[in-house]
Design an enzyme around this catalytic site. Structure first.
Site, mmCIF file in Angstrom:
data_model
loop_
_atom_site.group_PDB
_atom_site.id
_atom_site.type_symbol
_atom_site.label_atom_id
_atom_site.label_comp_id
_atom_site.label_asym_id
_atom_site.label_seq_id
_atom_site.Cartn_x
_atom_site.Cartn_y
_atom_site.Cartn_z
ATOM 1 C CG MET A 98 80.627 22.176 28.052
ATOM 2 S SD MET A 98 79.068 20.847 27.361
ATOM 3 C CE MET A 98 77.747 21.121 28.804
ATOM 4 C CG HIS A 117 73.337 15.303 22.033
ATOM 5 N ND1 HIS A 117 74.025 16.333 23.054
ATOM 6 C CD2 HIS A 117 72.749 14.382 22.469
ATOM 7 C CE1 HIS A 117 72.427 16.241 23.829
ATOM 8 N NE2 HIS A 117 71.901 15.335 23.404
HETATM 9 C C1 GRF Z 1 80.697 13.681 25.122
HETATM 10 O O1 GRF Z 1 79.982 12.702 25.870
HETATM 11 C C2 GRF Z 1 79.757 14.720 24.499
HETATM 12 O O2 GRF Z 1 78.956 14.068 23.152
HETATM 13 C C3 GRF Z 1 79.859 15.831 24.650
HETATM 14 O O3 GRF Z 1 80.784 16.380 25.495
HETATM 15 C C4 GRF Z 1 81.452 15.505 25.638
HETATM 16 C C5 GRF Z 1 82.923 16.382 25.788
HETATM 17 O O4 GRF Z 1 83.909 14.724 26.457
HETATM 18 N N1 GRF Z 1 79.126 16.737 24.480
HETATM 19 P P1 GRF Z 1 84.878 14.866 25.939
HETATM 20 O O5 GRF Z 1 86.041 15.944 26.380
HETATM 21 O O6 GRF Z 1 85.568 14.554 24.633
HETATM 22 O O7 GRF Z 1 85.314 13.411 26.573
#
Ligand code: GRF
Length: 215
Positions: A98, A117
């Protein structure tokens, strides 16, 4: 890009639950992806992704990014590059990371940083894209795996997978449906990269044909 097959040496950066990391590790363990996850880094001290990395015996570390919430300051960025280099990482995989990636990290891994994404880019860049799609009234949502450039979710697109948005969807049901596709798309994009089948031409990613005898 577009060279012969190699074993990817992956470093994963994530802030959340790590389900995409697990999908990549599973693909490697099932012999479907020619890669090794060398290290997992997180900006969130108690992120589930770190716990899951430990369960798979993958080296992992928390990177202190305080005081910023969305930025990777110069010091934290340098620390990431140092660690990724120490583990001889050649491919950086963002899996729910993030924070905005700045030129220092981009330049250390040119055309080797990949992101997933949860939307069909270029629609709905930025945070909580599944919410944006549902609130907008779109009929299709999905996920995009792309190379990372200086912009936010603007880099060359490798793979997209779509899902319908159903009339009774909530944010949670839609995100869950998108995540099922993410867990297919991310290992598949990395498999193409490992096989040397991706070539970037003028921001378009060409997927080269499989050569005979390739894994
Ligand atoms: C996913 O939905 C991805 O697309 C976004 O953040 C989320 C991460 O999920 N960038 P995780 O931590 O891999 O379960």
């Amino acid at each position: 890009m577009g060279k012969s097959a190699v074993t990817l040496k992956i470093g994963i950066l994530g802030s959340g639950s790590g389900s995409n990391m697990v999908s990549i590790v599973d693909a490697i363990e099932r012999g479907k992806l020619n890669a090794e996850v060398k290290v997992v880094l997180s900006d969130v001290r108690d992120a589930k992704i770190l716990e899951r990395a430990q369960q798979h015996r993958i080296p992992c570390q928390w990177i202190d990014c305080a005081p910023y919430r969305t930025k990777l300051d110069d010091q934290a960025e340098q620390r990431c590059v140092q660690i990724l280099n120490a583990y001889e990482v050649d491919t950086v995989v963002l899996a729910g990371f993030m924070r905005i990636i700045k030129p220092g990290l981009l330049q250390a891994f040119p055309e080797r940083i990949i992101n997933i994404h949860p939307a069909l880019l270029p629609a709905f860049p930025g945070i909580q894209a599944w919410k944006q799609a549902l609130d907008y009234g779109a009929k299709l949502a999905g996920c995009t795996v792309h190379f990372v450039d200086q912009g936010t979710d603007t880099g060359p697109i490798i793979i997209q997978r779509s899902v319908p948005i159903l009339p009774d969807d909530t944010y949670e049901t839609l995100h869950a449906r998108i995540q099922v596709e993410e867990h297919i798309a991310y290992p598949e994009a990395l498999r193409l990269l490992a096989a040397g089948r991706l070539r970037i031409n003028d921001r378009k990613v060409e997927i080269l044909k499989e050569s005979r005898g390739a894994p």
